[in-house]
Design a protein around this motif. Structure first.
Motif, PDB file in Angstrom:
ATOM      1  N   ILE A   9       0.951  -1.142  -0.142  1.00  0.00           N
ATOM      2  CA  ILE A   9      -0.077  -0.129  -0.045  1.00  0.00           C
ATOM      3  C   ILE A   9       0.855   1.258  -0.105  1.00  0.00           C
ATOM      4  O   ILE A   9       0.608   2.292  -0.744  1.00  0.00           O
ATOM      5  CB  ILE A   9      -0.814  -0.047   1.335  1.00  0.00           C
ATOM      6  N   ILE A  13       0.984   4.218  -2.754  1.00  0.00           N
ATOM      7  CA  ILE A  13       1.019   5.668  -2.591  1.00  0.00           C
ATOM      8  C   ILE A  13       2.121   6.438  -3.076  1.00  0.00           C
ATOM      9  O   ILE A  13       1.801   7.730  -3.592  1.00  0.00           O
ATOM     10  CB  ILE A  13       0.645   5.969  -1.000  1.00  0.00           C
ATOM     11  N   GLN A 124     -14.334  -4.497  -0.523  1.00  0.00           N
ATOM     12  CA  GLN A 124     -13.617  -3.646  -1.663  1.00  0.00           C
ATOM     13  C   GLN A 124     -14.182  -3.005  -2.913  1.00  0.00           C
ATOM     14  O   GLN A 124     -13.911  -1.973  -3.262  1.00  0.00           O
ATOM     15  CB  GLN A 124     -12.589  -4.707  -2.103  1.00  0.00           C
ATOM     16  N   ALA A 131     -14.819   5.449  -4.027  1.00  0.00           N
ATOM     17  CA  ALA A 131     -13.706   6.344  -4.468  1.00  0.00           C
ATOM     18  C   ALA A 131     -14.044   7.032  -5.867  1.00  0.00           C
ATOM     19  O   ALA A 131     -13.511   8.177  -6.196  1.00  0.00           O
ATOM     20  CB  ALA A 131     -12.486   5.479  -4.995  1.00  0.00           C
ATOM     21  N   ILE A 237      -6.887   0.201  -5.493  1.00  0.00           N
ATOM     22  CA  ILE A 237      -7.807   1.467  -5.133  1.00  0.00           C
ATOM     23  C   ILE A 237      -6.730   2.796  -4.430  1.00  0.00           C
ATOM     24  O   ILE A 237      -6.994   3.889  -4.659  1.00  0.00           O
ATOM     25  CB  ILE A 237      -8.605   1.143  -3.904  1.00  0.00           C
ATOM     26  N   TYR A 238      -5.680   2.390  -4.102  1.00  0.00           N
ATOM     27  CA  TYR A 238      -4.550   3.438  -3.518  1.00  0.00           C
ATOM     28  C   TYR A 238      -4.218   4.528  -4.720  1.00  0.00           C
ATOM     29  O   TYR A 238      -3.442   5.533  -4.518  1.00  0.00           O
ATOM     30  CB  TYR A 238      -3.524   2.951  -2.803  1.00  0.00           C
ATOM     31  N   GLU A 240      -6.186   6.187  -6.318  1.00  0.00           N
ATOM     32  CA  GLU A 240      -6.959   6.997  -6.479  1.00  0.00           C
ATOM     33  C   GLU A 240      -6.318   8.425  -5.608  1.00  0.00           C
ATOM     34  O   GLU A 240      -6.592   9.526  -5.659  1.00  0.00           O
ATOM     35  CB  GLU A 240      -8.224   6.813  -5.783  1.00  0.00           C
ATOM     36  N   PHE A 241      -5.359   8.183  -4.858  1.00  0.00           N
ATOM     37  CA  PHE A 241      -4.777   9.071  -4.020  1.00  0.00           C
ATOM     38  C   PHE A 241      -4.174  10.095  -5.167  1.00  0.00           C
ATOM     39  O   PHE A 241      -3.766  11.230  -4.524  1.00  0.00           O
ATOM     40  CB  PHE A 241      -3.535   8.490  -3.100  1.00  0.00           C
ATOM     41  N   SER A 273     -10.240   4.494   0.753  1.00  0.00           N
ATOM     42  CA  SER A 273      -8.988   3.647   1.174  1.00  0.00           C
ATOM     43  C   SER A 273      -8.916   3.229   2.582  1.00  0.00           C
ATOM     44  O   SER A 273      -8.379   2.250   2.925  1.00  0.00           O
ATOM     45  CB  SER A 273      -7.792   4.640   1.021  1.00  0.00           C
TER      46      SER A 273
END
Length: 284
Positions: A9, A13, A124, A131, A237-238, A240-241, A273
């Motif tokens: 993760i 990021i 999830q 998100a 999904i991370y 999307e940061f 997240s």
């Protein structure tokens, strides 16, 4: 959750941060450097760095026959994703193209479930939907593009997801540097065909081109590390940061104004997240 998943993760990021810095440099230098020259420089610098790393690590660039196809597919899908996104951003509303591209985590998770047989829990899927809703608040699309343009933008997101799925498939079979080497080699060769006019850069522009490549290299390195250490459905999904980082850069560096909708959207991405860690067990 096991420590290796937390590392994955963090890598994701860091990847989105690196790509966001690269995009900031691209935006700052876009007025003086042709787009395809930026794309070529990005890939060429990554290729040079990767070759140096491979030589230093004394790795064999000739892969096992069993992984040649996945390596080539990762490279081809990745390049098609980049080209599709550049075409979409050039021909359609930027917000629309950006929003469709942000559906990539959904497709990555879906393909991880279908192709790699990864276990994906309901939380999830819910987190990904939240998100994407957050992305809508931040990007505020106009949705006035035609069907072909939308199809190309959607293709960009799916091609990227396919590329990430191939990285997941190569997990434990080949090093990350070899994966990046083949991707950057193919992208550099193909990108050279699309440079219609070449502008000799001055010192400032040369530095900008090198920085684009360096931060794109960091982005690729951390992304590959992430997808080779954990299920792609867990960490996708991370990505999307990137929205959070891009708007922070816009606020503090480009002096852009962030409205209430953007703040709501950023909060939704952060909440999305966090949700999987609260409600689910370790990924399988």
């Amino acid at each position: 959750m096991q420590s290796k998943y937390y590392k994955a993760i963090i890598y994701m990021i860091l990847s989105t941060l690196s790509f966001s810095i690269m995009q900031l440099i691209v935006k700052i230098s876009a007025s003086s450097i042709p787009v395809m020259q930026q794309v070529f420089a990005r890939n060429a610098v990554i290729l040079i760095i990767t070759i140096i790393a491979i030589i230093k690590l004394k790795e064999n660039i000739i892969p096992n026959k069993k992984i040649i196809i996945p390596l080539l597919l990762r490279s081809i899908f990745g390049y098609l994703g980049v080209i599709s996104f550049f075409y979409a951003t050039k021909t359609m509303n930027l917000a629309d193209a950006s929003l469709i591209q942000k559906t990539s985590p959904f497709w990555t998770t879906f393909l991880g479930f279908v192709i790699l047989k990864e276990k994906v829990l309901k939380i999830q899927w819910i987190a990904i939907i939240i998100a994407i809703i957050g992305s809508i608040f931040v990007i505020k699309p106009e949705l006035n593009s035609n069907f072909f343009q939308i199809s190309v933008a959607l293709g960009s997101a799916i091609f990227a997801a396919l590329a990430y799925t191939m990285i997941g498939h190569l997990k434990g079979k080949v090093s990350g540097s070899i994966i990046i080497f083949y991707f950057s080699l193919l992208s550099t060769v193909f990108s050279s065909f699309f440079i219609m006019t070449f502008k000799i850069p001055n010192i400032y522009e040369l530095i900008m081109l090198i920085l684009i490549g360096i931060f794109a290299g960091f982005g690729q390195f951390f992304l590959t590390k992430s997808y080779t250490q954990a299920p792609i459905s867990t960490v996708s999904i991370y990505s999307e940061f990137g929205i959070v980082f891009s708007y922070l850069f816009g606020l503090f560096i480009l002096n852009e104004i962030i409205d209430l909708y953007s703040i709501i959207g950023i909060l939704l991405v952060i909440i999305a997240s966090i949700l999987p860690h609260i409600y689910k067990k370790d990924p399988q």
